[in-house]
Design a protein around this motif. Structure first.
Motif, PDB file in Angstrom:
ATOM      1  N   VAL A 117       7.916  42.789  55.949  1.00 19.95           N
ATOM      2  CA  VAL A 117       8.885  42.170  55.024  1.00 19.95           C
ATOM      3  C   VAL A 117       9.456  40.896  55.646  1.00 19.95           C
ATOM      4  CG1 VAL A 117      11.108  42.494  53.848  1.00 19.95           C
ATOM      5  CG2 VAL A 117       9.420  44.349  53.886  1.00 19.95           C
ATOM      6  N   PHE A 118       9.724  40.923  56.948  1.00 19.91           N
ATOM      7  CA  PHE A 118      10.230  39.727  57.631  1.00 19.91           C
ATOM      8  C   PHE A 118       9.226  38.584  57.482  1.00 19.91           C
ATOM      9  CE2 PHE A 118      10.703  36.765  61.065  1.00 19.91           C
ATOM     10  CZ  PHE A 118      12.067  36.568  61.131  1.00 19.91           C
ATOM     11  N   HIS A 119       7.938  38.865  57.720  1.00 18.41           N
ATOM     12  CA  HIS A 119       6.929  37.813  57.609  1.00 18.41           C
ATOM     13  C   HIS A 119       6.851  37.259  56.185  1.00 18.41           C
ATOM     14  CE1 HIS A 119       4.821  39.137  61.542  1.00 18.41           C
ATOM     15  NE2 HIS A 119       5.598  38.097  61.754  1.00 18.41           N
ATOM     16  N   GLN A 120       7.063  38.105  55.177  1.00 14.11           N
ATOM     17  CA  GLN A 120       7.106  37.618  53.795  1.00 14.11           C
ATOM     18  C   GLN A 120       8.299  36.674  53.608  1.00 14.11           C
ATOM     19  OE1 GLN A 120       7.233  41.356  51.708  1.00 14.11           O
ATOM     20  NE2 GLN A 120       5.028  41.672  51.873  1.00 14.11           N
ATOM     21  N   GLY A 121       9.434  37.038  54.200  1.00 17.68           N
ATOM     22  CA  GLY A 121      10.610  36.175  54.143  1.00 17.68           C
ATOM     23  C   GLY A 121      10.379  34.869  54.872  1.00 17.68           C
ATOM     24  N   LEU A 122       9.727  34.947  56.027  1.00 15.83           N
ATOM     25  CA  LEU A 122       9.443  33.745  56.815  1.00 15.83           C
ATOM     26  C   LEU A 122       8.527  32.800  56.045  1.00 15.83           C
ATOM     27  CD1 LEU A 122       9.898  32.299  59.518  1.00 15.83           C
ATOM     28  CD2 LEU A 122       7.892  33.520  60.392  1.00 15.83           C
ATOM     29  N   GLU A 123       7.549  33.366  55.349  1.00 18.63           N
ATOM     30  CA  GLU A 123       6.642  32.537  54.541  1.00 18.63           C
ATOM     31  C   GLU A 123       7.428  31.796  53.454  1.00 18.63           C
ATOM     32  OE1 GLU A 123       3.093  33.438  51.447  1.00 18.63           O
ATOM     33  OE2 GLU A 123       2.878  34.352  53.434  1.00 18.63           O
ATOM     34  N   ALA A 124       8.317  32.506  52.769  1.00 16.92           N
ATOM     35  CA  ALA A 124       9.154  31.865  51.735  1.00 16.92           C
ATOM     36  C   ALA A 124      10.066  30.820  52.371  1.00 16.92           C
ATOM     37  CB  ALA A 124       9.980  32.919  50.999  1.00 16.92           C
ATOM     38  N   PHE A 125      10.632  31.134  53.534  1.00 18.13           N
ATOM     39  CA  PHE A 125      11.509  30.212  54.244  1.00 18.13           C
ATOM     40  C   PHE A 125      10.764  28.918  54.580  1.00 18.13           C
ATOM     41  CE2 PHE A 125      13.519  28.479  58.046  1.00 18.13           C
ATOM     42  CZ  PHE A 125      14.866  28.569  57.744  1.00 18.13           C
ATOM     43  N   GLU A 126       9.544  29.057  55.091  1.00 17.42           N
ATOM     44  CA  GLU A 126       8.751  27.878  55.461  1.00 17.42           C
ATOM     45  C   GLU A 126       8.333  27.065  54.241  1.00 17.42           C
ATOM     46  OE1 GLU A 126       5.767  29.758  57.887  1.00 17.42           O
ATOM     47  OE2 GLU A 126       6.972  29.500  59.700  1.00 17.42           O
ATOM     48  N   GLN A 127       8.287  27.704  53.066  1.00 17.02           N
ATOM     49  CA  GLN A 127       7.993  26.991  51.820  1.00 17.02           C
ATOM     50  C   GLN A 127       9.265  26.437  51.181  1.00 17.02           C
ATOM     51  OE1 GLN A 127       5.940  29.963  49.511  1.00 17.02           O
ATOM     52  NE2 GLN A 127       4.095  29.829  50.760  1.00 17.02           N
ATOM     53  N   ARG A 128      10.389  26.592  51.894  1.00 19.27           N
ATOM     54  CA  ARG A 128      11.701  26.117  51.469  1.00 19.27           C
ATOM     55  C   ARG A 128      12.224  26.833  50.222  1.00 19.27           C
ATOM     56  NH1 ARG A 128      13.123  20.514  53.559  1.00 19.27           N
ATOM     57  NH2 ARG A 128      11.701  20.243  55.300  1.00 19.27           N
ATOM     58  N   ASP A 129      11.745  28.049  50.004  1.00 20.52           N
ATOM     59  CA  ASP A 129      12.255  28.886  48.920  1.00 20.52           C
ATOM     60  C   ASP A 129      13.291  29.818  49.550  1.00 20.52           C
ATOM     61  OD1 ASP A 129      12.795  30.594  46.816  1.00 20.52           O
ATOM     62  OD2 ASP A 129      10.679  30.937  46.308  1.00 20.52           O
ATOM     63  N   TYR A 130      14.471  29.269  49.799  1.00 20.57           N
ATOM     64  CA  TYR A 130      15.487  29.969  50.575  1.00 20.57           C
ATOM     65  C   TYR A 130      16.085  31.164  49.830  1.00 20.57           C
ATOM     66  CZ  TYR A 130      14.817  25.818  53.328  1.00 20.57           C
ATOM     67  OH  TYR A 130      14.245  24.807  54.062  1.00 20.57           O
ATOM     68  N   GLU A 131      16.107  31.106  48.528  1.00 25.36           N
ATOM     69  CA  GLU A 131      16.642  32.249  47.775  1.00 25.36           C
ATOM     70  C   GLU A 131      15.698  33.439  47.867  1.00 25.36           C
ATOM     71  OE1 GLU A 131      18.587  31.604  44.132  1.00 25.36           O
ATOM     72  OE2 GLU A 131      19.464  29.716  44.800  1.00 25.36           O
ATOM     73  N   ARG A 132      14.408  33.216  47.696  1.00 24.92           N
ATOM     74  CA  ARG A 132      13.424  34.304  47.823  1.00 24.92           C
ATOM     75  C   ARG A 132      13.403  34.814  49.255  1.00 24.92           C
ATOM     76  NH1 ARG A 132       7.521  34.369  48.510  1.00 24.92           N
ATOM     77  NH2 ARG A 132       7.591  32.101  48.469  1.00 24.92           N
ATOM     78  N   ALA A 133      13.482  33.907  50.219  1.00 24.27           N
ATOM     79  CA  ALA A 133      13.499  34.307  51.633  1.00 24.27           C
ATOM     80  C   ALA A 133      14.714  35.173  51.928  1.00 24.27           C
ATOM     81  CB  ALA A 133      13.489  33.068  52.528  1.00 24.27           C
ATOM     82  N   ALA A 134      15.871  34.791  51.385  1.00 25.34           N
ATOM     83  CA  ALA A 134      17.100  35.558  51.630  1.00 25.34           C
ATOM     84  C   ALA A 134      16.964  36.990  51.139  1.00 25.34           C
ATOM     85  CB  ALA A 134      18.296  34.874  50.958  1.00 25.34           C
ATOM     86  N   VAL A 135      16.308  37.179  50.003  1.00 25.81           N
ATOM     87  CA  VAL A 135      16.097  38.527  49.468  1.00 25.81           C
ATOM     88  C   VAL A 135      15.259  39.343  50.457  1.00 25.81           C
ATOM     89  CG1 VAL A 135      14.952  39.848  47.626  1.00 25.81           C
ATOM     90  CG2 VAL A 135      16.365  37.853  47.060  1.00 25.81           C
ATOM     91  N   GLN A 136      14.228  38.733  51.013  1.00 22.10           N
ATOM     92  CA  GLN A 136      13.371  39.441  51.972  1.00 22.10           C
ATOM     93  C   GLN A 136      14.147  39.791  53.251  1.00 22.10           C
ATOM     94  OE1 GLN A 136      10.994  39.954  49.401  1.00 22.10           O
ATOM     95  NE2 GLN A 136       9.898  40.379  51.277  1.00 22.10           N
ATOM     96  N   PHE A 137      14.938  38.846  53.744  1.00 19.20           N
ATOM     97  CA  PHE A 137      15.687  39.116  54.973  1.00 19.20           C
ATOM     98  C   PHE A 137      16.770  40.177  54.734  1.00 19.20           C
ATOM     99  CE2 PHE A 137      14.262  34.621  55.960  1.00 19.20           C
ATOM    100  CZ  PHE A 137      13.191  35.050  56.729  1.00 19.20           C
ATOM    101  N   GLN A 138      17.328  40.215  53.528  1.00 17.66           N
ATOM    102  CA  GLN A 138      18.277  41.287  53.187  1.00 17.66           C
ATOM    103  C   GLN A 138      17.567  42.635  53.200  1.00 17.66           C
ATOM    104  OE1 GLN A 138      19.687  39.673  49.474  1.00 17.66           O
ATOM    105  NE2 GLN A 138      21.555  38.871  50.401  1.00 17.66           N
ATOM    106  N   GLU A 139      16.328  42.646  52.744  1.00 18.55           N
ATOM    107  CA  GLU A 139      15.534  43.882  52.757  1.00 18.55           C
ATOM    108  C   GLU A 139      15.271  44.330  54.202  1.00 18.55           C
ATOM    109  OE1 GLU A 139      13.797  47.180  51.251  1.00 18.55           O
ATOM    110  OE2 GLU A 139      14.862  45.654  50.090  1.00 18.55           O
ATOM    111  N   VAL A 140      14.985  43.385  55.071  1.00 17.43           N
ATOM    112  CA  VAL A 140      14.796  43.720  56.492  1.00 17.43           C
ATOM    113  C   VAL A 140      16.060  44.384  57.030  1.00 17.43           C
ATOM    114  CG1 VAL A 140      14.514  42.741  58.824  1.00 17.43           C
ATOM    115  CG2 VAL A 140      13.091  41.909  56.943  1.00 17.43           C
ATOM    116  N   LEU A 141      17.221  43.837  56.667  1.00 21.14           N
ATOM    117  CA  LEU A 141      18.489  44.383  57.165  1.00 21.14           C
ATOM    118  C   LEU A 141      18.818  45.729  56.528  1.00 21.14           C
ATOM    119  CD1 LEU A 141      20.473  41.053  57.431  1.00 21.14           C
ATOM    120  CD2 LEU A 141      19.571  42.452  59.307  1.00 21.14           C
ATOM    121  N   LYS A 142      18.261  46.037  55.366  1.00 20.75           N
ATOM    122  CA  LYS A 142      18.410  47.384  54.809  1.00 20.75           C
ATOM    123  C   LYS A 142      17.615  48.382  55.644  1.00 20.75           C
ATOM    124  CE  LYS A 142      19.168  46.090  50.003  1.00 20.75           C
ATOM    125  NZ  LYS A 142      18.527  45.972  48.687  1.00 20.75           N
TER     126      LYS A 142
END
Length: 178
Positions: A117-142
């Motif tokens: 899930v972190f890597h999915q967030g990182l991919e979104a982050f690197e594509q500058r889709d910060y809202e989608r990335a934030a959802v993934q990083f929140q999932e990591v923290l769950k």
């Protein structure tokens, strides 16, 4: 009793090792760019809330199938101009993953899931889709509320949603602390 915890930086490269100094004061030591970078990575762990950071070259030399790693930033550390790809060493696998048998212990499924899930967030982050990335990083923290990199990246996402980085930013972080 409490556990002894220490942070580690691992890098692979050429270095000089041996007795160095003068006849009056001699030390057995190691010197060189590769050593300096490893020493810098040891300190960089604090910024990510991690315990073991390694460079891309080290992960490849060790055999990526032998470790569960989490790709993090490309960084420039103090005194080094060339960006370095960081990896967190999450677990030793010996070539096994969740539920498989191998030379290393099996990786707990929730740990494997958190990295995926972190890597999915990182991919979104690197594509500058910060809202989608934030959802993934929140999932990591769950999955793991104490996950250091998840917290770091979620905070970055929140900041970049409010104030996006320059369109010319190359995605490389300049680490100013030793």
């Amino acid at each position: 009793r409490s556990a002894l915890l220490t942070r580690v930086g691992v890098n692979t490269g050429e270095m000089v090792v041996g007795n160095m100094g003068t006849p009056r004061k001699m030390d057995y030591t190691v010197m060189g760019h590769a050593v300096n970078l490893a020493a810098r990575l040891e300190g960089v762990n604090k910024q990510y809330g991690t315990w073991i950071l390694a460079t891309e070259g080290t992960v490849q030399a060790a055999g990526p199938e032998n470790f569960l790693t989490r790709r993090l930033d490309r960084v420039r550390v103090v005194g080094v101009t060339e960006p370095v790809q960081l990896h967190e060493i999450v677990a030793e696998t010996g070539g096994s993953t969740a539920g498989e048998t191998g030379a290393g212990p099996p990786v707990p499924p929730e740990l494997q899931q958190a990295v995926t899930v972190f890597h999915q967030g990182l991919e979104a982050f690197e594509q500058r889709d910060y809202e989608r990335a934030a959802v993934q990083f929140q999932e990591v923290l769950k999955i793991n509320p104490e996950d250091g990199p998840g917290k770091v990246y979620l905070e970055r996402c929140r900041k970049f949603i409010q104030t996006p980085p320059s369109s010319t930013w190359d995605g490389v972080y300049n680490l100013t602390m030793k």
